[in-house]
Design an enzyme around this catalytic site. Structure first.
Site, mmCIF file in Angstrom:
data_model
loop_
_atom_site.group_PDB
_atom_site.id
_atom_site.type_symbol
_atom_site.label_atom_id
_atom_site.label_comp_id
_atom_site.label_asym_id
_atom_site.label_seq_id
_atom_site.Cartn_x
_atom_site.Cartn_y
_atom_site.Cartn_z
ATOM 1 C CB SER A 1 -0.819 -0.069 1.120
ATOM 2 O OG SER A 1 -1.521 1.157 1.234
ATOM 3 C CE1 TYR B 1 -4.441 -1.838 4.919
ATOM 4 C CE2 TYR B 1 -3.545 0.675 4.198
ATOM 5 C CZ TYR B 1 -3.885 -0.725 3.768
ATOM 6 O OH TYR B 1 -3.939 -1.052 2.297
#
Length: 337
Positions: A127, A152
């Site tokens: 990501s 995250y």
């Protein structure tokens, strides 16, 4: 090739499976159909691919089950797209992220070890969040990524480090893809462009963080899948042969102002948004911007979909999918089960 896709009924997984099938590959999938957002959307995606991709309902953290599926199918390539997504929710339930993005990711790496010479490589989802609050733009793969600003992001960076270590210790060849704000039809309801569309149609306020002073490198799903397929179908080469692992940015190389995106949605939907400007949320970043020279050089990655075209396609899909007829309503998805 025989290709296994994790997160097969997710946004990325469904589109990737469809394209790989069209290219003639043999597929199976793994997905746990969790309820982070409405599982009926996942069932609807499943209906699009189940004729050519058998999807095993398994949690990736269940190592023995994952090993058994992989040992039987003997994939040539694994495309690992399963993850617990979402910056905000990671502060509410950190263990869900550790379970999916660290334990589940490690299960996939462990399973790769049991495969023989026919196994080529692993392509996995990372990501752009790993760049944290990096102020240097555009973000380059050579930038330091040791200061994540969300749980995250920390778990996705942990996944990169684990893949690099498995490459070094066990010769598991792996490519990590740092995705930048992927959007389009069949996307995730927790993404801003989706919730803005829903709320504009319903006439309810949209929350605009940091008073609109944000930019995102929106990347259309078809362009992203082009990059994934190129990295699946071509055996990788690595500069560091003792550690056959590399990460690539997969972005649009063209960040958009958040308020421009809101304005475009207003135009496409034919309705003004009721705007509520609020402070920056914890764990978020002001701007993302991908440098994509490496992916372009090594795999010919060249995103071409403008935000105008991409959002128009999303809005058209959204209206059709929800049976929009003047009032936004929840779809009846039970027919897809």
């Amino acid at each position: 090739m025989r290709i296994l896709i994790t997160g097969a009924v997710g946004f990325l997984g469904m589109h990737t499976a469809s394209r790989l099938n069209a290219a003639g590959h043999e597929l199976i999938g793994i997905d746990n159909f969790n309820d982070y957002y409405d599982p009926q959307l996942k069932h609807a995606r499943h209906a699009k691919i189940r004729s050519f991709c058998k999807v095993h309902k398994v949690d990736l953290a269940e190592l023995d089950a994952v090993k058994a599926i992989i040992a039987e199918f003997k994939p040539n390539v694994i495309v690992h797209l399963a993850a617990q997504a979402g910056v905000r929710y990671s502060m509410q339930d950190p263990m869900a992220y550790v379970q999916a993005n660290v334990a589940g990711h490690t299960s996939v790496l462990e399973a790769c070890r049991i495969l023989g010479a026919d196994f080529s490589h692993l392509v996995y989802a990372s990501s752009s969040s790993v760049y944290g609050g990096n102020r240097k733009i555009p973000f380059s793969e050579s930038d330091e990524v040791n200061d994540p600003v969300s749980i995250y992001a920390a778990t996705k960076r942990a996944g990169e480090l684990l893949a690099s270590t498995y490459a070094h210790l066990f010769r598991v060849q792996a490519i990590g893809l740092r995705f930048f704000t992927v959007y389009g039809p069949w996307g995730r309801p927790d993404m801003a462009y989706w919730s803005f569309t829903r709320d504009i149609l319903a006439g309810t306020p949209i929350r605009i963080f940091n008073h609109g002073k944000m930019m995102r490198d929106f990347t259309y799903i078809d362009d992203v899948v082009d990059g994934i397929l190129a990295m699946v179908e071509r055996s990788p080469t690595f500069e560091n042969t003792s550690r056959p692992h590399r990460v690539y940015n997969i972005g649009n190389n063209n960040p958009e102002k958040l308020m421009d995106v809101v304005g475009l949605l207003e135009t496409l939907l034919g309705k003004p948004a009721v705007k509520e400007f609020v402070e920056m949320q914890s764990g978020d970043v002001v701007q993302t911007y991908a440098e994509i020279e490496a992916a372009a050089r090594d795999y010919g990655f060249s995103p071409s979909t403008s935000i105008e075209l991409g959002l128009s396609r999303f809005v058209a899909w959204y209206k059709e999918f929800h049976g929009y007829s003047g009032l936004d309503k929840s779809p009846d998805l039970t027919v897809y089960r």
